[in-house]
Structure formats: C-alpha cells, structure tokens
Scaffold this motif. Structure first.
Motif, PDB file in Angstrom:
ATOM      1  N   ASP A  38      62.674  33.605  34.589  1.00 24.38           N
ATOM      2  CA  ASP A  38      63.674  32.957  33.736  1.00 24.38           C
ATOM      3  C   ASP A  38      63.222  32.774  32.290  1.00 24.38           C
ATOM      4  N   ASP A  39      61.953  32.476  32.083  1.00 25.93           N
ATOM      5  CA  ASP A  39      61.493  32.213  30.713  1.00 25.93           C
ATOM      6  C   ASP A  39      61.038  33.488  29.999  1.00 25.93           C
ATOM      7  N   ARG A  40      61.191  34.644  30.660  1.00 21.91           N
ATOM      8  CA  ARG A  40      60.817  35.956  30.098  1.00 21.91           C
ATOM      9  C   ARG A  40      59.329  36.069  29.776  1.00 21.91           C
ATOM     10  N   LYS A  41      58.518  35.175  30.290  1.00 25.05           N
ATOM     11  CA  LYS A  41      57.090  35.253  29.987  1.00 25.05           C
ATOM     12  C   LYS A  41      56.436  36.443  30.684  1.00 25.05           C
ATOM     13  N   PHE A  42      56.978  36.838  31.821  1.00 26.35           N
ATOM     14  CA  PHE A  42      56.443  38.006  32.510  1.00 26.35           C
ATOM     15  C   PHE A  42      57.473  38.566  33.480  1.00 26.35           C
ATOM     16  N   CYS A  43      57.198  39.767  33.967  1.00 26.22           N
ATOM     17  CA  CYS A  43      58.049  40.418  34.967  1.00 26.22           C
ATOM     18  C   CYS A  43      57.211  40.718  36.203  1.00 26.22           C
ATOM     19  N   ASP A  44      57.873  40.731  37.333  1.00 23.83           N
ATOM     20  CA  ASP A  44      57.255  41.218  38.568  1.00 23.83           C
ATOM     21  C   ASP A  44      57.880  42.569  38.897  1.00 23.83           C
ATOM     22  N   VAL A  45      57.066  43.527  39.293  1.00 28.02           N
ATOM     23  CA  VAL A  45      57.598  44.809  39.729  1.00 28.02           C
ATOM     24  C   VAL A  45      56.988  45.121  41.093  1.00 28.02           C
ATOM     25  N   ARG A  46      57.840  45.544  42.023  1.00 31.80           N
ATOM     26  CA  ARG A  46      57.353  45.814  43.377  1.00 31.80           C
ATOM     27  C   ARG A  46      57.821  47.184  43.832  1.00 31.80           C
TER      28      ARG A  46
END
Length: 257
Positions: A38-46
């Motif tokens: 939500d805060d755009r601080k990081f992304c998860d990719v799976r």
C-alpha cells in the motif's frame, strides 16, 4: 507446488498495484504475479514453478530458475522505464523458495542497493499486465543493469559514459542536449578553467556534473549531492529516448531497402 519469491525495492514512484507477469518460459514457470504494498515502499513478486518439475528436477535446475526469474524482474524494470517511470536505483532481495509441504529455504545470490529518495513523481502503470514478450534492446538492458550499482557516483559515471559514447564525445553531448533536449540546461560554466574560451566553456547539466565529480574536490560535494539524483533520473530517460530514436531510424532504413 514450488514457488520463488523476491522483494523489489526502488519502485516508490511506480503505482503498479497488482499485475500478472506474462510471456514466461513455460518450461520453468507456470505463472507469476507482482504485488505492490500500500505505501509503495516495495513490491513482492512470486513465480510459481511448472508443476511438471519435481523436487529433484527443481534442485538440479535451481540456479537457472533463479537466474531466469531475476531476468524477468530486470525486464519489468526496463518496461517501466520505457513507459517513462522514474527509477534511478532498484533492489531485488535474496530469493525465498517455498515448497508445498511447508519447507522454506533461502537461495544464494542477491543484488543489494540502497533506496533513493528523489524529487520524482508517482505515475500509474495502465497496462493490465507485464508482458515479457515486449522488446527490450541490449542497450536498454545494459542501462537497467547499471541501475543496480549501489554507489550513486559510480552509477552516474557509468551512465554518463554511455551517453558520451552515444553522442561520440563530450563536446557532442552538449550539442545533442542543446539540439534535442532544450529543457536541460547548457549554461553551466565549466569549473575547469583550461577549457574557457573553447567549445567546452559552457556545459550541459550532465557534463557539468561529470566534471564536478572528476575533479573530486571537497567543495563540490554539496553541489554533486544536490544534482546527482535528479540528473541520474534524467539521463536514464534520455538514454532510453535516444535508443528509441535509433530503433525507429533503423526501421525506416530497413523499409526503404
């Protein structure tokens, strides 16, 4: 089911929410998805591994699979830059591998880069997914690789050298900027007095910053620090734009033939 997950930092100014990743190597991957917090601080990719690969086969091909997954992440970065998103530095974590029976192992190899706070604008990604079938040139991929360099100054120097090679020499960088990118200043007075009264007395922003860095004087530190993040973002966009222009020119030449 076996999956590989990464955390990606450095996409603070990219509003991508949640997207499928398509165009994967189907021999290795079943599907993949990137999810932004939500805060755009990081992304998860799976990445979900092809179900036809058993645990033993996965172990044998693990290094290749991790490499291919990281290449997919790098291509996503390139796609975003092609769409003119603001990215000057990115980080992908060490991968975590999850196996259906609950076992979780951490694999070796990682890229570590600090997060950068810049005066950049958030932009929303409008396409429904990230297609790895999009064309990314070798030069554009090299720029993405440079953005993995952890040191601000070294990263900028590498990018400037690419711009200089693209234009032919340092003097031509300023000429190209003046001709094609008038929003970039070309009125910086060269701090190297030996070039006064010559073609290089006044420099574009990029060359001026490179001169400040190369002289390496302590009194230049604040000026370098003030400019480097802004100009890293700009130089990346200009390098991508020049490559786009070159590709169009080549297509026209090919069509004429």
């Amino acid at each position: 089911m076996i999956s590989i997950g990464f955390r990606i930092d450095g996409l603070d100014y990219c509003d991508i929410a949640e997207r499928e990743i398509t165009g994967l190597d189907c021999r290795l991957f079943e599907r993949a998805r990137i999810v932004q917090k939500d805060d755009r601080k990081f992304c998860d990719v799976r990445f979900i591994i092809n179900g036809d690969l058993g645990k033993e086969e996965f172990d044998e091909q693990k290094d290749t699979i991790i490499f291919k997954a990281k290449e997919a992440v790098k291509k996503i970065i390139a796609i975003l830059i092609q769409e003119e998103f603001d990215i000057i530095n990115w980080q992908v974590s060490e991968p975590s591998i999850t196996i259906q029976n609950g076992e979780k192992v951490c694999a070796h190899s990682s890229i570590t880069v600090e997060n950068i706070d810049t005066e950049m604008q958030v932009k929303s990604y409008k396409k429904t997914n990230f297609s790895l079938e999009e064309k990314i040139s070798k030069k554009q991929q090299e720029i993405v690789d440079i953005l993995n360099v952890s040191d601000d100054v070294t990263r900028y120097e590498f990018l400037y050298e690419k711009l200089k090679r693209e234009c032919g020499n340092q003097t031509n960088v300023t000429k190209k900027i003046k001709e094609k990118y008038p929003y970039i200043s070309t009125d910086n007075h060269n701090i190297d007095s030996k070039f006064w009264n010559s073609e290089q007395e006044y420099q574009d922003d990029f060359t001026y910053l490179r001169t400040l860095i190369s002289h390496g004087k302590a009194e230049n530190y604040e000026e370098i620090n003030k400019r480097i993040r802004r100009d890293t973002n700009r130089i990346v966009k200009i390098l991508f734009d020049l490559e786009k222009t070159n590709k169009k020119r080549k297509r026209k030449c090919y069509t004429k033939k």
